[in-house]
Motif scaffolding. Structure first.
Motif, mmCIF file in Angstrom:
data_model
loop_
_atom_site.group_PDB
_atom_site.id
_atom_site.type_symbol
_atom_site.label_atom_id
_atom_site.label_comp_id
_atom_site.label_asym_id
_atom_site.label_seq_id
_atom_site.Cartn_x
_atom_site.Cartn_y
_atom_site.Cartn_z
ATOM 1 N N UNK A 241 0.813 -1.335 -0.035
ATOM 2 C CA UNK A 241 -0.099 -0.175 0.092
ATOM 3 C C UNK A 241 0.873 1.201 0.062
ATOM 4 N N UNK A 242 2.015 1.153 0.505
ATOM 5 C CA UNK A 242 3.096 2.344 0.431
ATOM 6 C C UNK A 242 4.033 2.327 -0.484
ATOM 7 N N UNK A 243 3.937 1.587 -1.590
ATOM 8 C CA UNK A 243 4.930 1.263 -2.337
ATOM 9 C C UNK A 243 5.549 2.426 -3.163
ATOM 10 N N UNK A 244 4.881 3.674 -3.390
ATOM 11 C CA UNK A 244 5.421 4.624 -4.022
ATOM 12 C C UNK A 244 6.247 5.681 -3.381
ATOM 13 N N UNK A 245 6.258 5.399 -1.880
ATOM 14 C CA UNK A 245 6.748 6.384 -0.962
ATOM 15 C C UNK A 245 8.252 6.402 -1.133
ATOM 16 N N UNK A 246 9.046 5.324 -1.576
ATOM 17 C CA UNK A 246 10.281 5.690 -1.320
ATOM 18 C C UNK A 246 11.021 5.103 -2.757
ATOM 19 N N UNK A 247 11.983 5.898 -3.266
ATOM 20 C CA UNK A 247 12.568 5.689 -4.634
ATOM 21 C C UNK A 247 13.188 4.222 -4.512
ATOM 22 N N UNK A 248 13.323 3.546 -5.731
ATOM 23 C CA UNK A 248 13.963 2.100 -5.808
ATOM 24 C C UNK A 248 15.534 2.371 -5.614
ATOM 25 N N UNK A 249 15.937 3.528 -6.266
ATOM 26 C CA UNK A 249 17.499 3.485 -6.327
ATOM 27 C C UNK A 249 18.066 4.286 -4.782
ATOM 28 N N UNK A 250 16.965 4.324 -3.785
ATOM 29 C CA UNK A 250 17.544 4.846 -2.578
ATOM 30 C C UNK A 250 18.518 3.679 -1.625
ATOM 31 N N UNK A 251 19.661 3.914 -1.584
ATOM 32 C CA UNK A 251 20.580 2.781 -1.128
ATOM 33 C C UNK A 251 20.125 1.911 0.100
ATOM 34 N N UNK A 252 19.426 2.476 0.983
ATOM 35 C CA UNK A 252 18.912 1.979 2.058
ATOM 36 C C UNK A 252 17.463 1.276 1.964
ATOM 37 N N UNK A 253 16.877 1.283 0.590
ATOM 38 C CA UNK A 253 15.371 0.846 0.378
ATOM 39 C C UNK A 253 15.783 -0.580 0.369
ATOM 40 N N UNK A 254 14.955 -1.666 1.011
ATOM 41 C CA UNK A 254 15.015 -3.051 0.969
ATOM 42 C C UNK A 254 13.961 -3.783 0.413
#
Length: 555
Positions: A241-254
């Motif tokens: 539901x929150x999938x769009x909140x953090x960009x994919x290329x952010x180094x700490x996005x898991x």
């Protein structure tokens, strides 16, 4: 106070509340709809009440404003079925339905049935409007209920099978409370001492993770959550539901945890010693039915509803507050990057290894087309600031595993009802007519409400639907394989195969734009042609029926 009909009051109330569209199946709201001739409210006549509810739902999730749908008494149960997903997905909807007049009850009136109880379990609040004089306070209460706390659908049952109360005259005072015309209606944060207490727990963690839930999206807390992760150096995940909140290329996005998830994310979370849930009720999907984290793991939970806090895990700290406002308060504290270099490095390595392995399929030239390759192409061709509505099942799984977006976009997802995506995208487009709105679905999902393509053509609602057509409900493959104990008969596909039908051809015959893609290299160009057409569009992908979405990893 001015004297007016109930119909005039409803129309003026919706206009003053900033409602852009009403989704309905006649006969209901006849007088209010007629009164809207000179208003900027789009009247969307749907083919089915459930579709109308899904359209209102998509409108609400995309905009944060209450979506409005309506049905007469005989169609009320159909509309109620469409509110189930809104209830599960915390979507603010106001449904207006017809109901029995007192003088007609228990007399066998045509189409008579007591529909009111049906809405009790499918709405956040359910009201009967027996007299026109009750419209002012109950309309206000409906919007208040829909937008406060955890948002949700509300039903107003109006007297008369067709809501004939709209024809009655009375002195009706028009009062609209602006606060309750959009979510979140109230923003508040927990006491500062509780925030400091939570930060002390975070500082001691060796392997902390942040998980954003749907409430973080409703609160528009993505920017603050991203900054919180940057300042503390804590790896961050997003629910579906929150999938769009953090960009994919952010180094700490898991990635995405839980059941509709990425293997890398669940692997990382299985080792974490502190979970910071933000805007999440810690339900079954995001925790893979409470396996990740295991009961006993330390949890800090930020949420707007006190009944959610600690419901599924005994929280170390519960912070009652709006996600965005609470994070803003946290960011005012003296935050420093945690000394967890080994944890950050391990988390990043697990993600990179998973992506490297997945890229083999994302680059596949196979025909029929692999879903991984489809999502890769869509990641690159969907323009910035677009809205993407995803159906449930395999579509949702392929999306969160492979639609890697590094641009500003909005994402709304089905909370569990297959077929939701197509009408929801129509509703989202009504909320944002100047934005590109994409629906991602499969043939199983699109068949549910395909008749609404005529609605989109007639009402000039040009959404772009990407349908992965493998002529089957192939998510049932493992289920029926198990039912046959691994030895299916030669008739087993009767339970999950469809006839081969071209949605693109049907679309062209209905006055929409349809194009079929059989080679992955043509996907981007097909999507561009669909956008250029300015028509409701179907981009039909010749999908691989043998491609099964990976199931959730767990210990």
């Amino acid at each position: 106070m001015p004297k007016m009909t109930g119909g005039r009051f409803i129309a003026e109330f919706l206009e003053k509340s900033g409602v852009d569209a009403v989704f309905y199946v006649p006969t209901i709201l006849s007088r209010p709809l007629a009164e809207m001739d000179n208003m900027k409210i789009k009247r969307v006549l749907a083919h089915a009440e459930k579709s109308a509810a899904y359209m209102a739902d998509g409108y609400a999730r995309a905009s944060g404003k209450p979506g409005v749908c309506a049905a007469q008494a005989v169609g009320a149960a159909n509309l109620a079925a469409g509110l189930r997903d809104a209830l599960l997905g915390n979507s603010p909807i106001v449904a207006l339905t017809g109901g029995r007049k007192s003088m007609e009850k228990h007399k066998g009136a045509y189409q008579e049935n007591d529909d009111y109880p049906i809405f009790e379990k499918l709405t956040k609040a359910n009201f009967q409007v027996d007299q026109v004089e009750r419209l002012p306070d109950l309309m206000r209460q409906a919007f208040r209920e829909a937008t406060t706390g955890n948002p949700g659908p509300v039903n107003l049952q109006m007297a008369g099978n067709n809501g004939q109360i709209e024809d009655d005259y009375a002195e009706l005072e028009l009062i609209v409370e602006d606060r309750y015309t959009k979510t979140p209606s109230h923003r508040f944060s927990p006491p500062i001492e509780e925030i400091k207490q939570a930060l002390r727990v975070i500082e001691k963690a060796k392997k902390p993770v942040i998980i954003l839930g749907g409430g973080a999206r409703i609160s528009d807390a993505g920017e603050e959550a991203h900054e919180f992760s940057k300042k503390t150096g804590i790896p961050i995940a997003t629910s579906v539901a929150a999938y769009n909140l953090i960009p994919e290329d952010y180094e700490l996005y898991i990635g995405v945890p839980g059941t509709y998830s990425r293997e890398c994310t669940n692997r990382i979370l299985s080792e974490a010693d502190l979970f910071i849930f933000i805007g999440s009720s810690t339900g079954g999907q995001v925790t893979h039915f409470w396996k990740i984290p295991e009961i006993g793991t330390k949890v800090i939970q930020i949420g707007i509803d006190p009944s959610d806090l600690g419901r599924n895990y005994p929280n170390e700290i519960s912070l009652l507050g709006d996600a965005k406002t609470t994070l803003q308060q946290i960011l005012k504290e003296n935050l420093t990057k945690l000394k967890i270099d080994d944890w950050r490095e391990k988390s990043t390595n697990i993600v990179n290894e998973w992506k490297a392995e997945l890229n083999k399929l994302r680059d596949s030239d196979s025909k029929p087309i692999r879903p991984e390759r489809l999502m890769k192409e869509l990641s690159e061709v969907i323009p910035e600031d677009s809205i993407v509505a995803s159906d449930t099942g395999h579509t949702a799984m392929w999306t969160v595993q492979n639609l890697w977006m590094n641009k500003k976009w909005n994402f709304i997802r089905c909370a569990g009802s297959l077929g939701w995506g197509f009408p929801a995208a129509i509703g989202a487009k009504c909320a944002f007519p100047d934005k590109n709105v994409f629906c991602l679905t499969g043939d199983g999902g699109l068949w549910y409400h395909f008749t609404e393509l005529e609605t989109a053509v007639r009402s000039d609602i040009p959404t772009i639907t990407i349908v992965n057509n493998n002529n089957a409900l192939n998510q049932e493959y493992d289920i029926f394989m198990n039912a046959y104990d691994g030895k299916p008969s030669n008739r087993w596909t009767e339970m999950w195969y469809f006839n081969k039908v071209s949605f693109a051809e049907l679309a062209n015959n209905m006055g929409a734009f349809g194009i079929r893609v059989t080679d992955p290299v043509d996907i981007k160009e097909a999507v561009k042609e669909a956008m250029k057409s300015k028509k409701p569009s179907i981009v039909e992908i010749d999908g691989d029926v043998n491609a099964l979405a990976p199931t959730a990893w767990s210990k």
